[in-house]
Structures are given as structure tokens and as C-alpha cells.
Design an enzyme around this catalytic site. Sequence first.
Site, PDB file in Angstrom:
ATOM      1  N   SER A  40       0.792  -1.226   0.000  1.00 20.76           N
ATOM      2  CA  SER A  40       0.000   0.000   0.000  1.00 20.76           C
ATOM      3  C   SER A  40       0.824   1.275   0.000  1.00 20.76           C
ATOM      4  O   SER A  40       0.284   2.346  -0.191  1.00 20.76           O
ATOM      5  CB  SER A  40      -0.940   0.017   1.206  1.00 20.76           C
ATOM      6  OG  SER A  40      -0.172  -0.029   2.389  1.00 20.76           O
ATOM      7  N   LYS A  83       1.058   4.332   6.910  1.00 22.05           N
ATOM      8  CA  LYS A  83       0.417   5.153   5.891  1.00 22.05           C
ATOM      9  C   LYS A  83       0.971   6.576   5.973  1.00 22.05           C
ATOM     10  O   LYS A  83       1.676   6.930   6.899  1.00 22.05           O
ATOM     11  CB  LYS A  83      -1.120   5.227   6.119  1.00 22.05           C
ATOM     12  CG  LYS A  83      -1.821   3.909   6.090  1.00 22.05           C
ATOM     13  CD  LYS A  83      -2.083   3.419   4.689  1.00 22.05           C
ATOM     14  CE  LYS A  83      -2.768   2.078   4.707  1.00 22.05           C
ATOM     15  NZ  LYS A  83      -1.983   0.973   4.284  1.00 22.05           N
TER      16      LYS A  83
END
Lengths: 157, 224
Positions: A40, A83
Site C-alpha cells: 500500500s 500510511k
Amino acid sequence: MLRNALGKAFRFLGYTVQYGCIAHCAFEYLGGIVVCSGPSMEPTIQNSDIVFSESLSRHFYCIRKGDIVIVKSPNDPKSNICKRVIGLEGDKVCTSNPSDFLKSHSYVPKGHVWLEGDNLRNSTDSRCYGPVPYGLIRGRICLKIVFSTKMNGTIFV
Amino acid sequence: MAQAQGLGRRYIKAFFKGFFVAVPVTVTFLDRVACVARVEGASMQVFLEISFVYQEIKRCLFTDNSKPSLNPGGREASDVVLLNHWSIRNYDVQRGDIVSLVSSVSFWRSIPFATYTWCLNVVCLFLLRSPRNPEQKIIKRVIALEGDIIKTIGYKKKYVKVPHGHIWVEGDHHGHSFDSNAFGPVSLGLLHARATHILWPPQRWQKLQPMLPPERKPLHREQE
């Protein structure tokens, strides 16, 4: 004989406890090495990259927009996710998918951050589970450790 | 002279050795095992009746039904509780537990809901607390676990199914409580500790049992 062995065992236990506590304090208040997995955050962080995360920014509230942070997963407290911070509290963020025609926006509530992975097509982030409370942030990634055949180097991310 | 120097050097060496052993061990103990904290605020008070006589009667007759609330004395006599980090290391909470959470709302001035200030503090915690944005902890009771469906009091949705990895917390004093009815379900990752005993004042020394108020039972339980 037995007393000798017991003494050695207690000393060993003492050292283990002491170094364990020092390690805990270091990881909690300073930083540590983390292995990231998952796609991701490509191309910034590839699968199984080794990064160094520091915890001082979290304690001094210095997390800025654009930082890559390690966060406890909101849906599973035993796992961590990595993230990028897209919005801090009060910021306006786009909550719709890139493929949607009509964009929807919302404001990040107080005490929360908006996280998104760099690989937008393959990332479950705040667009799925909403803004993440600030208290779940564990650390900020400051270095990525890269080994190459020519030289050992680190690059700043 | 040489002896005094040798003694001083030995003393400094012993001091640093003790410092580097004592501080990490104490910090780790207070972070991972247990610590003590003082409760402030009124949201865990059971609603107090005006008449003192009624209070006395209630205490005598209804002691088995009365909720173990915190801070019945208000500002004058704050309860001091023992916070157990070790028991929630696997995020194993039951309905009715009193837990402390990291507040997901940052604030500067204290607001009248249950927070707690550190009683026994360590150097690191003092240094790292930013005055601009103190990360406050709040003490509430767990009402529902993940998968439960409950009826809310004053929340934007009347019925809520608690999502996976979250819990629903409420203060005992519903009118004065900043809890899940205001900010919704709380992620388990924000769980800080479980309050197991009231340590002070001595007349309120007790073990806090997990007790769910009967009117707040979930409508549907996913796990028993």
C-alpha cells in the site's frame, strides 16, 4: 553448588529484566527498526523494506501533513499499519474514490488524522475506515535502510 | 585527597549505574504493569440525591444494587484508583469493566467529564507531556463490545452496532458525561488500562467489579 547455580540464574534474570526494560523505553520513547510489509505504500516503501521509526514526534505533537506514520490499526489493535498523513484535524479532505465523478469532501474531526497509502489503487486506509484518532499513532518513519551491493546507505524518506 | 577523589568517582559511577537501572525499570513498570491515578470530574458519579438522609437510607438498604461509582464526593475528595495495564495487554475487556482510554479529542482547558491526572509520575512522562496539547486519559465503563447492538442516549444514531475492533463506553453519570454517546465507538487500540481498585480515600477502599447497569444491556450480543 546449588547456591552458585541459583545465584547465576538470578543474575541472568536480573540482566534480562534490566535490558528488557531499557529496550521497552527505547522503543516507546525514542524509536526502533520496523519491517514493513504490503503494497500500500509503493513506490515509497516496498514490501519487506526495513525502516527506522522515531517516537519523539508523537510525544511532542510534531506530526505534520505528509509524514509517513506507523499507526495501530483501528479495527485490529494487535496489528500496525503504515500510511501517509494526508490531513490533520480541521483539514478538508476528499473522501471519494479517484474514479468517482462527483467528489465528496469532509473535514477531519478534532483529535484525528486522515491517512492514505501512496499506492492509492491498492490501499485500505481512511477512505475505508474513516479518520483515525491521533492516540493510535505509534511513530513517524524518518529513514529507510537500503542495502546495495556497492555501498551501505540510508536514504531519507 | 586521593581517597576523596576515588570515593567521589565511585559514587558517581554507582549513581549512574543505579539511574540506568532504576529509571527504565520504573518507567516500564508504570507503562506495562500498573500505575495509580486520581480521578477528576463528575461523569462517573452516580446521581446524588439532594437529601443527605435519603443518601444514608439508600446506602444502607441498597448497597448491593448501588453502582461502584467514582468520585461521589465531587471536587473535594477525588478518588485515587489503581490502573492495571497488565490485565488488558491482550485487549481482553468485559462488559461493565471500568477502563481508562486515551482521549481522541484534544483540549486545552479541563472540561467537566472524568479525566485523571497522574499521581505517581516518572521523569519521562513529565518531560514528554506537551502543555499545548495534553493527551488526556478518560475513565469510563465498557457498555458494549464489538458486534453488540445497543440503544444510544443522545447519539446521532438511535441504534448502533459496535464495529469490529471497537467498544462502546459510557460514564455512569449520563447527563454529565463526554463518552461514546458524544464521540461514537472507541477503537480498542486507545485502551490504556483497567481500573481495578479504589485506593483512596480509605473508607472507599474496594475492588471494582465489572457491573453493567441493567438498563444499558445490549439489545443483541454477538459474543458471550
